[in-house]
Design a protein around this motif. Sequence first.
Motif, PDB file in Angstrom:
ATOM      1  N   LEU A  11      -1.604  -2.196   0.716  1.00 43.23           N
ATOM      2  CA  LEU A  11      -1.277  -3.202   1.714  1.00 43.23           C
ATOM      3  C   LEU A  11      -1.247  -4.569   1.049  1.00 43.23           C
ATOM      4  O   LEU A  11      -2.193  -4.931   0.333  1.00 43.23           O
ATOM      5  N   VAL A  12      -0.182  -5.316   1.269  1.00 39.71           N
ATOM      6  CA  VAL A  12      -0.038  -6.637   0.676  1.00 39.71           C
ATOM      7  C   VAL A  12       0.632  -7.561   1.685  1.00 39.71           C
ATOM      8  O   VAL A  12       1.413  -7.111   2.529  1.00 39.71           O
ATOM      9  N   GLN A  13       0.331  -8.843   1.593  1.00 42.75           N
ATOM     10  CA  GLN A  13       0.974  -9.815   2.473  1.00 42.75           C
ATOM     11  C   GLN A  13       2.371 -10.141   1.975  1.00 42.75           C
ATOM     12  O   GLN A  13       2.663 -10.027   0.776  1.00 42.75           O
ATOM     13  N   ALA A  14       3.212 -10.563   2.875  1.00 40.11           N
ATOM     14  CA  ALA A  14       4.566 -10.986   2.514  1.00 40.11           C
ATOM     15  C   ALA A  14       4.491 -12.070   1.441  1.00 40.11           C
ATOM     16  O   ALA A  14       3.645 -12.967   1.503  1.00 40.11           O
ATOM     17  N   THR A  91       8.403  -2.307   3.453  1.00 39.13           N
ATOM     18  CA  THR A  91       7.420  -1.306   3.853  1.00 39.13           C
ATOM     19  C   THR A  91       8.061   0.083   3.897  1.00 39.13           C
ATOM     20  O   THR A  91       9.078   0.280   4.556  1.00 39.13           O
ATOM     21  N   ALA A  92       7.466   1.019   3.166  1.00 39.20           N
ATOM     22  CA  ALA A  92       8.029   2.371   3.054  1.00 39.20           C
ATOM     23  C   ALA A  92       7.111   3.222   2.188  1.00 39.20           C
ATOM     24  O   ALA A  92       6.192   2.706   1.541  1.00 39.20           O
ATOM     25  N   GLN A 117       2.381   4.955  -0.421  1.00 33.87           N
ATOM     26  CA  GLN A 117       2.695   4.069   0.698  1.00 33.87           C
ATOM     27  C   GLN A 117       2.588   2.614   0.274  1.00 33.87           C
ATOM     28  O   GLN A 117       1.583   2.199  -0.324  1.00 33.87           O
ATOM     29  N   VAL A 118       3.594   1.846   0.612  1.00 30.10           N
ATOM     30  CA  VAL A 118       3.572   0.387   0.443  1.00 30.10           C
ATOM     31  C   VAL A 118       3.755  -0.235   1.822  1.00 30.10           C
ATOM     32  O   VAL A 118       4.727   0.069   2.511  1.00 30.10           O
ATOM     33  N   THR A 119       2.817  -1.087   2.202  1.00 30.40           N
ATOM     34  CA  THR A 119       2.887  -1.765   3.490  1.00 30.40           C
ATOM     35  C   THR A 119       2.806  -3.264   3.262  1.00 30.40           C
ATOM     36  O   THR A 119       1.868  -3.746   2.619  1.00 30.40           O
ATOM     37  N   VAL A 120       3.808  -3.982   3.768  1.00 26.14           N
ATOM     38  CA  VAL A 120       3.871  -5.426   3.604  1.00 26.14           C
ATOM     39  C   VAL A 120       3.692  -6.062   4.981  1.00 26.14           C
ATOM     40  O   VAL A 120       4.507  -5.844   5.876  1.00 26.14           O
TER      41      VAL A 120
END
Length: 122
Positions: A11-14, A91-92, A117-120
């Motif tokens: 999980l990372v911020q934009a 995100t995907a 998983q990458v979540t932005v």
Amino acid sequence: QVQLVESGGGLVQAGGSLRLSCAASARTFSTYAMGWFRQAPGKEREFVAAISASGGSTSHADSVKGRFTISKDNAKNTVYLQMNSLKPEDTAVYYCAADATPFVRISGYAYWGQGTQVTVSS
């Protein structure tokens, strides 16, 4: 048979960055072209980036050009995807893929990893 294991998602911020890694079991990793793909919820899997077996040639999807960079370390049997300036639409689940060809290819890969998983967040 080639086994691929992705890591580095999270999980990372934009606006932030992540580096994905994909470790391959192939004894002759230097003869395999590699690629990264992604699949967002409710969407089809799409091409992100690819690199030739030697690492000398690359291709990136228009949506990630200038932000993502694929690289390959044949000594470590690993391919990387450096992702900068991440956006919520990135995100995907990200998958790496391998194929026994010297050339860059954007489809038709024989071997696939399980994905990371990458979540932005915005």
